[in-house]
Design a protein around this motif. Sequence first.
Motif, PDB file in Angstrom:
ATOM      1  N   GLY A 131       0.848  -1.188   0.000  1.00 20.29           N
ATOM      2  CA  GLY A 131       0.000   0.000   0.000  1.00 20.29           C
ATOM      3  C   GLY A 131       0.880   1.233   0.000  1.00 20.29           C
ATOM      4  O   GLY A 131       1.971   1.236  -0.574  1.00 20.29           O
ATOM      5  N   ASN A 132       0.425   2.284   0.669  1.00 19.65           N
ATOM      6  CA  ASN A 132       1.158   3.558   0.646  1.00 19.65           C
ATOM      7  C   ASN A 132       2.549   3.448   1.274  1.00 19.65           C
ATOM      8  O   ASN A 132       3.549   3.856   0.678  1.00 19.65           O
ATOM      9  CB  ASN A 132       0.339   4.627   1.370  1.00 19.65           C
ATOM     10  CG  ASN A 132      -0.983   4.906   0.688  1.00 19.65           C
ATOM     11  OD1 ASN A 132      -1.035   5.067  -0.527  1.00 19.65           O
ATOM     12  ND2 ASN A 132      -2.056   4.956   1.452  1.00 19.65           N
ATOM     13  N   ILE A 133       2.621   2.899   2.488  1.00 18.72           N
ATOM     14  CA  ILE A 133       3.919   2.774   3.160  1.00 18.72           C
ATOM     15  C   ILE A 133       4.803   1.782   2.427  1.00 18.72           C
ATOM     16  O   ILE A 133       6.000   2.021   2.212  1.00 18.72           O
ATOM     17  CB  ILE A 133       3.733   2.356   4.631  1.00 18.72           C
ATOM     18  CG1 ILE A 133       2.968   3.439   5.393  1.00 18.72           C
ATOM     19  CG2 ILE A 133       5.089   2.103   5.294  1.00 18.72           C
ATOM     20  CD1 ILE A 133       2.616   3.043   6.817  1.00 18.72           C
ATOM     21  N   GLY A 134       4.237   0.654   2.032  1.00 16.63           N
ATOM     22  CA  GLY A 134       5.009  -0.355   1.311  1.00 16.63           C
ATOM     23  C   GLY A 134       5.603   0.190   0.024  1.00 16.63           C
ATOM     24  O   GLY A 134       6.746  -0.125  -0.333  1.00 16.63           O
ATOM     25  N   TYR A 135       4.844   1.015  -0.660  1.00 17.32           N
ATOM     26  CA  TYR A 135       5.327   1.614  -1.921  1.00 17.32           C
ATOM     27  C   TYR A 135       6.597   2.421  -1.684  1.00 17.32           C
ATOM     28  O   TYR A 135       7.598   2.262  -2.393  1.00 17.32           O
ATOM     29  CB  TYR A 135       4.219   2.487  -2.504  1.00 17.32           C
ATOM     30  CG  TYR A 135       4.675   3.407  -3.622  1.00 17.32           C
ATOM     31  CD1 TYR A 135       4.888   2.912  -4.900  1.00 17.32           C
ATOM     32  CD2 TYR A 135       4.896   4.755  -3.382  1.00 17.32           C
ATOM     33  CE1 TYR A 135       5.316   3.753  -5.926  1.00 17.32           C
ATOM     34  CE2 TYR A 135       5.319   5.604  -4.400  1.00 17.32           C
ATOM     35  CZ  TYR A 135       5.519   5.094  -5.670  1.00 17.32           C
ATOM     36  OH  TYR A 135       5.949   5.938  -6.671  1.00 17.32           O
ATOM     37  N   TYR A 136       6.553   3.302  -0.679  1.00 19.28           N
ATOM     38  CA  TYR A 136       7.724   4.148  -0.407  1.00 19.28           C
ATOM     39  C   TYR A 136       8.886   3.353   0.170  1.00 19.28           C
ATOM     40  O   TYR A 136      10.053   3.635  -0.128  1.00 19.28           O
ATOM     41  CB  TYR A 136       7.343   5.293   0.517  1.00 19.28           C
ATOM     42  CG  TYR A 136       6.559   6.379  -0.179  1.00 19.28           C
ATOM     43  CD1 TYR A 136       7.153   7.179  -1.153  1.00 19.28           C
ATOM     44  CD2 TYR A 136       5.219   6.603   0.121  1.00 19.28           C
ATOM     45  CE1 TYR A 136       6.435   8.168  -1.815  1.00 19.28           C
ATOM     46  CE2 TYR A 136       4.490   7.597  -0.531  1.00 19.28           C
ATOM     47  CZ  TYR A 136       5.111   8.374  -1.499  1.00 19.28           C
ATOM     48  OH  TYR A 136       4.387   9.346  -2.152  1.00 19.28           O
ATOM     49  N   LEU A 137       8.591   2.358   0.994  1.00 17.84           N
ATOM     50  CA  LEU A 137       9.659   1.519   1.542  1.00 17.84           C
ATOM     51  C   LEU A 137      10.432   0.826   0.428  1.00 17.84           C
ATOM     52  O   LEU A 137      11.671   0.800   0.433  1.00 17.84           O
ATOM     53  CB  LEU A 137       9.072   0.465   2.483  1.00 17.84           C
ATOM     54  CG  LEU A 137       8.941   0.818   3.959  1.00 17.84           C
ATOM     55  CD1 LEU A 137       8.288  -0.334   4.709  1.00 17.84           C
ATOM     56  CD2 LEU A 137      10.297   1.138   4.573  1.00 17.84           C
ATOM     57  N   CYS A 138       9.702   0.276  -0.512  1.00 22.92           N
ATOM     58  CA  CYS A 138      10.363  -0.440  -1.607  1.00 22.92           C
ATOM     59  C   CYS A 138      11.215   0.496  -2.452  1.00 22.92           C
ATOM     60  O   CYS A 138      12.313   0.131  -2.891  1.00 22.92           O
ATOM     61  CB  CYS A 138       9.317  -1.141  -2.473  1.00 22.92           C
ATOM     62  SG  CYS A 138       8.515  -2.536  -1.638  1.00 22.92           S
TER      63      CYS A 138
END
Length: 248
Positions: A131-138
Amino acid sequence: MIGIIKGDVRYTYLSQMLGDAVSSDSLKDFYNIDRLVLPLGGIHADYTIKQTELNLKDILNVNRINAIYTGNANKELTELCRERHIRLYEMLKDHAFVMENAELTAKGLIYYLHGGSRELSEYHILVLGYGNIGYYLCRLFKALGTEFGVYTENKLEEKYLRLEGYSKAEEINGQYDIIINTIPQNVKVNYPSLTGVRVVDVASPPYGFDIDEIMKYGISYEIVSAIPSKFAPASAARIIKKFLENHR
């Protein structure tokens, strides 16, 4: 004047940035205010403001509030604002706010993970959820040269992570050094295999893991909440300030 319910340190920075504002957790300090900023969690069903002993109705009875800001509003807050003709703004339903906050959360988590003696590119990491956090983490892990995979049970998330060329994990097991969860619900996990794995949970309750299983196998498990306020409170405050300025 804007009234700000005193919460974590980001709200202290927010009151300083706004100037014409009062930040407190005491009813006597809320006088002659026309806008009110609640914690992101909003209020309980009995109208008490979360993280305080204040009752929202008490504040409304001694002020002419025309706008209330919160993260998510429950039915009690929504109905109360409708009855009293108060404009209600929910930050966590605003795309721009959510994305900026998610990016700051991901950056803060990188700082948190870097607390050890090894550089992040030496770890093999699994991100649960895209989701939103996962997108930026990756994006950050890719920039750092970190080997990572992504696990999701959501077909739309799977589509987008594959479009980015990321590796999709088929199961959650102990082949990773660090597992980061962003999914706010328990997922299917091979718990016995996680012995020796560092598990970091940044999701909302009920989080991603069964606590009984975590304790049963002695798994290293950390719940890390309110990351923006812990790692960059002034930056987190600026995101809220921008929202307030765009929703008067």
